[in-house]
Design an enzyme around this catalytic site. Sequence first.
Site, PDB file in Angstrom:
ATOM      1  CB  ILE A   1      -0.984  -0.031   1.198  1.00 13.81           C
ATOM      2  CG1 ILE A   1      -1.921  -1.240   1.058  1.00 13.81           C
ATOM      3  CG2 ILE A   1      -1.798   1.270   1.265  1.00 13.81           C
ATOM      4  CD1 ILE A   1      -2.745  -1.557   2.291  1.00 13.81           C
TER       5      ILE A   1
ATOM      6  NE  ARG B   1      -5.716  -4.209  11.541  1.00 12.82           N
ATOM      7  CZ  ARG B   1      -6.111  -4.273  10.265  1.00 12.82           C
ATOM      8  NH1 ARG B   1      -6.329  -3.153   9.585  1.00 12.82           N
ATOM      9  NH2 ARG B   1      -6.316  -5.432   9.666  1.00 12.82           N
TER      10      ARG B   1
ATOM     11  CD  GLU C   1     -11.191   0.253  13.787  1.00  9.10           C
ATOM     12  OE1 GLU C   1     -11.689  -0.717  13.194  1.00  9.10           O
ATOM     13  OE2 GLU C   1     -10.152   0.828  13.421  1.00  9.10           O
TER      14      GLU C   1
ATOM     15  CG  HIS D   1     -11.306  -0.353   9.519  1.00  8.46           C
ATOM     16  ND1 HIS D   1     -10.710  -0.969  10.589  1.00  8.46           N
ATOM     17  CD2 HIS D   1     -10.591  -0.756   8.426  1.00  8.46           C
ATOM     18  CE1 HIS D   1      -9.691  -1.710  10.182  1.00  8.46           C
ATOM     19  NE2 HIS D   1      -9.601  -1.589   8.852  1.00  8.46           N
TER      20      HIS D   1
HETATM   21  P1  NAP Z   1       2.812  -4.968   3.494  1.00  5.48           P
HETATM   22  O1  NAP Z   1       2.933  -5.079   2.014  1.00  5.48           O
HETATM   23  O2  NAP Z   1       3.252  -6.106   4.327  1.00  5.48           O
HETATM   24  O3  NAP Z   1       3.551  -3.632   3.927  1.00  5.48           O
HETATM   25  C1  NAP Z   1       3.875  -3.323   5.232  1.00  5.48           C
HETATM   26  C2  NAP Z   1       5.272  -2.754   5.255  1.00  5.48           C
HETATM   27  O4  NAP Z   1       5.555  -2.319   6.571  1.00  5.48           O
HETATM   28  C3  NAP Z   1       6.320  -3.782   4.868  1.00  5.48           C
HETATM   29  O5  NAP Z   1       6.776  -3.492   3.589  1.00  5.48           O
HETATM   30  C4  NAP Z   1       7.394  -3.637   5.933  1.00  5.48           C
HETATM   31  O6  NAP Z   1       8.579  -3.131   5.436  1.00  5.48           O
HETATM   32  C5  NAP Z   1       6.935  -2.485   6.783  1.00  5.48           C
HETATM   33  N1  NAP Z   1       7.194  -2.752   8.201  1.00  5.48           N
HETATM   34  C6  NAP Z   1       6.838  -3.825   8.931  1.00  5.48           C
HETATM   35  N2  NAP Z   1       7.242  -3.684  10.197  1.00  5.48           N
HETATM   36  C7  NAP Z   1       7.891  -2.505  10.259  1.00  5.48           C
HETATM   37  C8  NAP Z   1       8.563  -1.806  11.296  1.00  5.48           C
HETATM   38  N3  NAP Z   1       8.626  -2.301  12.535  1.00  5.48           N
HETATM   39  N4  NAP Z   1       9.122  -0.627  10.997  1.00  5.48           N
HETATM   40  C9  NAP Z   1       9.079  -0.129   9.755  1.00  5.48           C
HETATM   41  N5  NAP Z   1       8.467  -0.752   8.731  1.00  5.48           N
HETATM   42  C10 NAP Z   1       7.873  -1.922   8.987  1.00  5.48           C
HETATM   43  O7  NAP Z   1       1.290  -4.688   3.902  1.00  5.48           O
HETATM   44  P2  NAP Z   1       0.183  -3.889   3.090  1.00  5.48           P
HETATM   45  O8  NAP Z   1      -0.569  -4.816   2.219  1.00  5.48           O
HETATM   46  O9  NAP Z   1       0.797  -2.676   2.503  1.00  5.48           O
HETATM   47  O10 NAP Z   1      -0.775  -3.487   4.300  1.00  5.48           O
HETATM   48  C11 NAP Z   1      -0.300  -2.712   5.392  1.00  5.48           C
HETATM   49  C12 NAP Z   1      -1.296  -2.676   6.518  1.00  5.48           C
HETATM   50  O11 NAP Z   1      -2.391  -1.862   6.146  1.00  5.48           O
HETATM   51  C13 NAP Z   1      -1.940  -4.009   6.880  1.00  5.48           C
HETATM   52  O12 NAP Z   1      -1.156  -4.746   7.764  1.00  5.48           O
HETATM   53  C14 NAP Z   1      -3.252  -3.603   7.487  1.00  5.48           C
HETATM   54  O13 NAP Z   1      -3.129  -3.484   8.887  1.00  5.48           O
HETATM   55  C15 NAP Z   1      -3.518  -2.225   6.913  1.00  5.48           C
HETATM   56  N6  NAP Z   1      -4.702  -2.175   6.024  1.00  5.48           N
HETATM   57  C16 NAP Z   1      -5.767  -1.439   6.395  1.00  5.48           C
HETATM   58  C17 NAP Z   1      -6.846  -1.316   5.553  1.00  5.48           C
HETATM   59  C18 NAP Z   1      -8.030  -0.484   5.931  1.00  5.48           C
HETATM   60  O14 NAP Z   1      -9.146  -0.846   5.588  1.00  5.48           O
HETATM   61  N7  NAP Z   1      -7.841   0.637   6.597  1.00  5.48           N
HETATM   62  C19 NAP Z   1      -6.854  -1.985   4.327  1.00  5.48           C
HETATM   63  C20 NAP Z   1      -5.749  -2.736   3.980  1.00  5.48           C
HETATM   64  C21 NAP Z   1      -4.657  -2.809   4.839  1.00  5.48           C
HETATM   65  P3  NAP Z   1       9.740  -3.889   4.669  1.00  5.48           P
HETATM   66  O15 NAP Z   1       9.153  -4.280   3.348  1.00  5.48           O
HETATM   67  O16 NAP Z   1      10.710  -2.812   4.561  1.00  5.48           O
HETATM   68  O17 NAP Z   1      10.144  -5.072   5.478  1.00  5.48           O
HETATM   69  C1  GLV Z   2      -8.215  -4.113   6.559  1.00  3.39           C
HETATM   70  O1  GLV Z   2      -8.087  -3.399   7.498  1.00  3.39           O
HETATM   71  C2  GLV Z   2      -7.288  -5.103   6.155  1.00  3.39           C
HETATM   72  O2  GLV Z   2      -6.313  -5.364   6.884  1.00  3.39           O
HETATM   73  O3  GLV Z   2      -7.494  -5.689   5.087  1.00  3.39           O
END
Ligand code: NAP
Ligand code: GLV
Length: 324
Positions: free
Chosen positions: A157, A237, A266, A285
Amino acid sequence: MKIYVTSNEIPEEAIKILSNLGDVKVNPTSGPPKREDLFAEIHDADAILCLLTEKIDGELLNNAGRLKVIANMAVGYDNIDLAEAMRRGIPVTNTPGVLTDTTADTAMALILSVARRIVEADRYVRDGKWTIPWSPMTMVGTDVHGKTLAIYGLGRIGEVLAKRARGFDMKIIYYSASRKPGLEVKYEMEYVSLEEALGRCDFFSIHVPLRPETRHSIGARELSLMKETAYLINTSRGQIVDQAALIEALGQHRIAGAGLDVFEEEPVPQSSPLLGMSNVVLLPHIGSGSKETRTSMAVMAAENIASALRGMRPANLVNRDVIQ
Ligand code: NAP
Ligand code: GLV
C-alpha cells in the site's frame, strides 16, 4: 465439511465457491458473532472465513477440533494468534494485493480532504454558512502539491501511495524496515529515519502492520517531532498510534490535523474528543471499501479455503512453515 462464515455480508461469488466444498453456515446476525456463538460454531467447523473483528486466539482454538484453515478477509491478521494456530498446525490466510490500490486511494483521499478541508467545507455549505458568494479566505486550506509526504512502511500500500503522491507532485520520504533502492529511483524517494520522516514531512501516512514492535510506535514523543503544520494520516491500524497522545497533540494544535480510517477502539466511541475536532476527518474503517475490492477479498478468502480443504497449499498462506 462445515465452513463457518462469520458475516452475512459476504458477496455471493465467495459463498458460491464455498458451497461447492461443503455445508456453509453463515452467522445470521448483523455484525460479528458473539464470542459464545463463535465458540459453538468453530467446534465442528473444518474451515472458517472470518473478518478482522474476530479474535482468533488459543482459547478459541482449543475448542476447534477439526479446523483445517482460518481465512481472514483482510490483509492485516493481527486479530489472529499466529503462534497458537501454528502450534496446532492450522494454516492461516489473508487477502494481500487485491485491496492495495483501493486502500492507497483512501489514504490519498484523506490527505486531500484534510489539506483542503473538504468535509468541513461540505458541512459549511449544508449548514447554511455560505452567505458571501466568493471571498478570499473562506474555508482556505493548504496545498498538497509541492509538499512532503512521509510514508511509514513501504510495502504494497505504501508503494502505491507513493505512486499516487507523485501524480500530485509531492516530494516523498519514507521509513520502512528495509530500504528499497529500486523504488527510491522509480518514485524519487528518499530513505530516512523515523524521526527524520516525522520532522520533515507535511503529511505522515502510516502503512506498517500492527505487530508488538509497531504498537504505539507513534506516541507523544514522535508526535512532538512533527511540524505544527503537518497532518497525520492512518489507514493501517489504530493501535499503531497512541490515540490519547494524538488527541492531546490535536487539542493543543501541536499538529495541524489528522485523517483517520482506523482507531484504537472501533467503532470510535461517540464520547471521543476526536468527534468534536473540525481539523480531523474520520472514516469508519473503509480503507478497502469498494464493492469491487470487497468482492475480490471475499473470493480470495474462499479460494484460500478451497485450496486448504483440497489438501493444497493456499496461495496466501501467512504462517508459511505450517505446510511443508
Ligand atoms: P505490506 O505489504 O506487508 O507492507 C507493510 C510494510 O511495513 C512492509 O513493507 C514492511 O517493510 C513495513 N514494516 C513492517 N514492520 C515494520 C517496522 N517495525 N518498521 C518499519 N516498517 C515496517 O502490507 P500492506 O498490504 O501494505 O498493508 C499494510 C497494513 O495496512 C496491513 O497490515 C493492514 O493493517 C492495513 N490495512 C488497512 C486497511 C483499511 O481498511 N484501513 C486496508 C488494507 C490494509 P519492509 O518491506 O521494509 O520489510
Ligand atoms: C483491513 O483493514 C485489512 O487489513 O485488510
